[in-house]
Design an enzyme around this catalytic site. Sequence first.
Site, mmCIF file in Angstrom:
data_model
loop_
_atom_site.group_PDB
_atom_site.id
_atom_site.type_symbol
_atom_site.label_atom_id
_atom_site.label_comp_id
_atom_site.label_asym_id
_atom_site.label_seq_id
_atom_site.Cartn_x
_atom_site.Cartn_y
_atom_site.Cartn_z
ATOM 1 C CG HIS A 192 -0.351 0.081 2.544
ATOM 2 N ND1 HIS A 192 -0.137 -1.044 3.321
ATOM 3 C CD2 HIS A 192 0.092 1.120 3.297
ATOM 4 C CE1 HIS A 192 0.392 -0.701 4.483
ATOM 5 N NE2 HIS A 192 0.553 0.622 4.496
ATOM 6 C CG HIS A 239 3.501 4.890 5.074
ATOM 7 N ND1 HIS A 239 2.503 5.489 5.804
ATOM 8 C CD2 HIS A 239 3.095 3.600 4.885
ATOM 9 C CE1 HIS A 239 1.544 4.604 6.047
ATOM 10 N NE2 HIS A 239 1.875 3.449 5.496
ATOM 11 C CD GLU A 246 3.209 -0.157 6.982
ATOM 12 O OE1 GLU A 246 2.723 0.931 6.592
ATOM 13 O OE2 GLU A 246 2.507 -1.102 7.401
HETATM 14 C C1 LIG Z 1 -2.353 1.901 9.877
HETATM 15 C C2 LIG Z 1 -1.288 1.180 10.599
HETATM 16 C C3 LIG Z 1 0.013 1.036 9.858
HETATM 17 C C4 LIG Z 1 -0.180 0.029 8.734
HETATM 18 O O1 LIG Z 1 -0.504 -1.140 9.072
HETATM 19 O O2 LIG Z 1 -0.037 0.323 7.550
HETATM 20 C C5 LIG Z 1 0.558 2.358 9.398
HETATM 21 O O3 LIG Z 1 0.853 2.642 8.299
HETATM 22 S S1 LIG Z 1 0.733 3.519 10.679
HETATM 23 C C6 LIG Z 1 1.401 4.963 9.863
HETATM 24 C C7 LIG Z 1 1.807 5.933 10.870
HETATM 25 N N1 LIG Z 1 2.949 5.458 11.617
HETATM 26 C C8 LIG Z 1 4.192 5.873 11.367
HETATM 27 O O4 LIG Z 1 4.442 6.704 10.489
HETATM 28 C C9 LIG Z 1 5.277 5.302 12.261
HETATM 29 C C10 LIG Z 1 6.680 5.725 11.846
HETATM 30 N N2 LIG Z 1 6.786 7.181 11.777
HETATM 31 C C11 LIG Z 1 7.530 7.903 12.662
HETATM 32 O O5 LIG Z 1 8.178 7.371 13.553
HETATM 33 C C12 LIG Z 1 7.497 9.390 12.502
HETATM 34 O O6 LIG Z 1 6.335 9.771 11.800
HETATM 35 C C13 LIG Z 1 8.754 9.938 11.741
HETATM 36 C C14 LIG Z 1 8.910 9.334 10.350
HETATM 37 C C15 LIG Z 1 10.030 9.694 12.586
HETATM 38 C C16 LIG Z 1 8.572 11.451 11.539
HETATM 39 O O7 LIG Z 1 8.413 12.031 12.795
HETATM 40 P P1 LIG Z 1 8.026 13.601 12.909
HETATM 41 O O8 LIG Z 1 8.159 13.961 14.341
HETATM 42 O O9 LIG Z 1 6.764 13.877 12.215
HETATM 43 O O10 LIG Z 1 9.048 14.356 12.030
HETATM 44 P P2 LIG Z 1 10.584 14.654 12.228
HETATM 45 O O11 LIG Z 1 10.729 16.089 12.454
HETATM 46 O O12 LIG Z 1 11.252 13.731 13.225
HETATM 47 O O13 LIG Z 1 11.100 14.310 10.783
HETATM 48 C C17 LIG Z 1 12.441 14.156 10.504
HETATM 49 C C18 LIG Z 1 12.644 14.467 9.022
HETATM 50 O O14 LIG Z 1 11.912 13.503 8.240
HETATM 51 C C19 LIG Z 1 10.982 14.158 7.400
HETATM 52 N N3 LIG Z 1 9.735 13.380 7.340
HETATM 53 C C20 LIG Z 1 8.865 13.194 8.337
HETATM 54 N N4 LIG Z 1 7.851 12.431 7.929
HETATM 55 C C21 LIG Z 1 8.103 12.125 6.633
HETATM 56 C C22 LIG Z 1 7.394 11.376 5.674
HETATM 57 N N5 LIG Z 1 6.236 10.780 5.958
HETATM 58 N N6 LIG Z 1 7.923 11.247 4.437
HETATM 59 C C23 LIG Z 1 9.121 11.841 4.123
HETATM 60 N N7 LIG Z 1 9.849 12.589 5.021
HETATM 61 C C24 LIG Z 1 9.317 12.723 6.244
HETATM 62 C C25 LIG Z 1 10.736 15.503 8.055
HETATM 63 O O15 LIG Z 1 10.287 16.438 7.119
HETATM 64 C C26 LIG Z 1 12.104 15.823 8.605
HETATM 65 O O16 LIG Z 1 12.912 16.306 7.560
HETATM 66 P P3 LIG Z 1 13.745 17.668 7.676
HETATM 67 O O17 LIG Z 1 12.715 18.734 7.835
HETATM 68 O O18 LIG Z 1 14.531 17.761 6.422
HETATM 69 O O19 LIG Z 1 14.590 17.511 8.908
HETATM 70 CO CO LIG Z 2 0.868 1.725 6.313
#
Ligand SMILES: CC[C@@H](C(=O)O)C(=O)SCCNC(=O)CCNC(=O)[C@H](O)C(C)(C)COP(=O)(O)OP(=O)(O)OC[C@H]1O[C@@H](n2cnc3c(N)ncnc32)[C@H](O)[C@@H]1OP(=O)(O)O
Ligand SMILES: [Co+2]
Length: 146
Positions: A8, A87, A136
């Site tokens: 997905h 993702h 993921e």
């Molecule tokens: C429905 C259940 C399950 C399934 O079965 O399918 C799911 O899919 S659950 C989906 C939701 N769960 C998760 O996303 C878990 C893992 N994610 C995380 O741990 C956090 O979301 C993260 C990825 C660590 C981001 O945390 P956050 O606090 O929002 O941001 P940061 O400031 O730490 O981000 C660092 C850096 O990464 C960039 N970023 C953040 N999210 C994304 C993204 N989705 N895609 C691409 N890049 C992303 C963010 O912009 C930061 O970049 P810089 O600004 O350049 O530092």
């Molecule tokens: Co998912």
Amino acid sequence: MKLGRMNHVGVAVPDIDAAIVHYRETMGAAVVTRPFDLPEQGVRVCFVHTPGHGGSEGTQVELLAPLDDQSPVAGFMAKNPAGGQHHICYEVPDIAAARAEFEAMGKRILGPTRTGAHGTPIFFLHPKDMQGILTEIMETLREETH
Ligand SMILES: CC[C@@H](C(=O)O)C(=O)SCCNC(=O)CCNC(=O)[C@H](O)C(C)(C)COP(=O)(O)OP(=O)(O)OC[C@H]1O[C@@H](n2cnc3c(N)ncnc32)[C@H](O)[C@@H]1OP(=O)(O)O
Ligand SMILES: [Co+2]
């Protein structure tokens, strides 16, 4: 590591019911699952099915809305209030082996392996180690094996 089927694409949305209307009426989706809460993942979720070819299972769009400010999707929604592509999820036959392989490659794994929306184990890889894509990894459902 051998690339598996794309299960997905996760799409974060501010309003899951409005998004369902969009996928049904604008995109012509025939099958959209009923939304449900996954509090342990901090999200409300449902799946839009896309048709596969030749009898194979199609890929899904996973619609995600944060349940609260602590949700892992909350930061993304703060930066992208209209939502967007969040993702990509790939299947593997053995989640523990995949996790060990990514660890050995030095990729950052985000938290423990947990149970995902399909009821199989999942884990996430940091977007900064994965070409900018939050990735993921999901163990294949037995009856979905291709
Ligand atoms: C429905 C259940 C399950 C399934 O079965 O399918 C799911 O899919 S659950 C989906 C939701 N769960 C998760 O996303 C878990 C893992 N994610 C995380 O741990 C956090 O979301 C993260 C990825 C660590 C981001 O945390 P956050 O606090 O929002 O941001 P940061 O400031 O730490 O981000 C660092 C850096 O990464 C960039 N970023 C953040 N999210 C994304 C993204 N989705 N895609 C691409 N890049 C992303 C963010 O912009 C930061 O970049 P810089 O600004 O350049 O530092
Ligand atoms: Co998912």
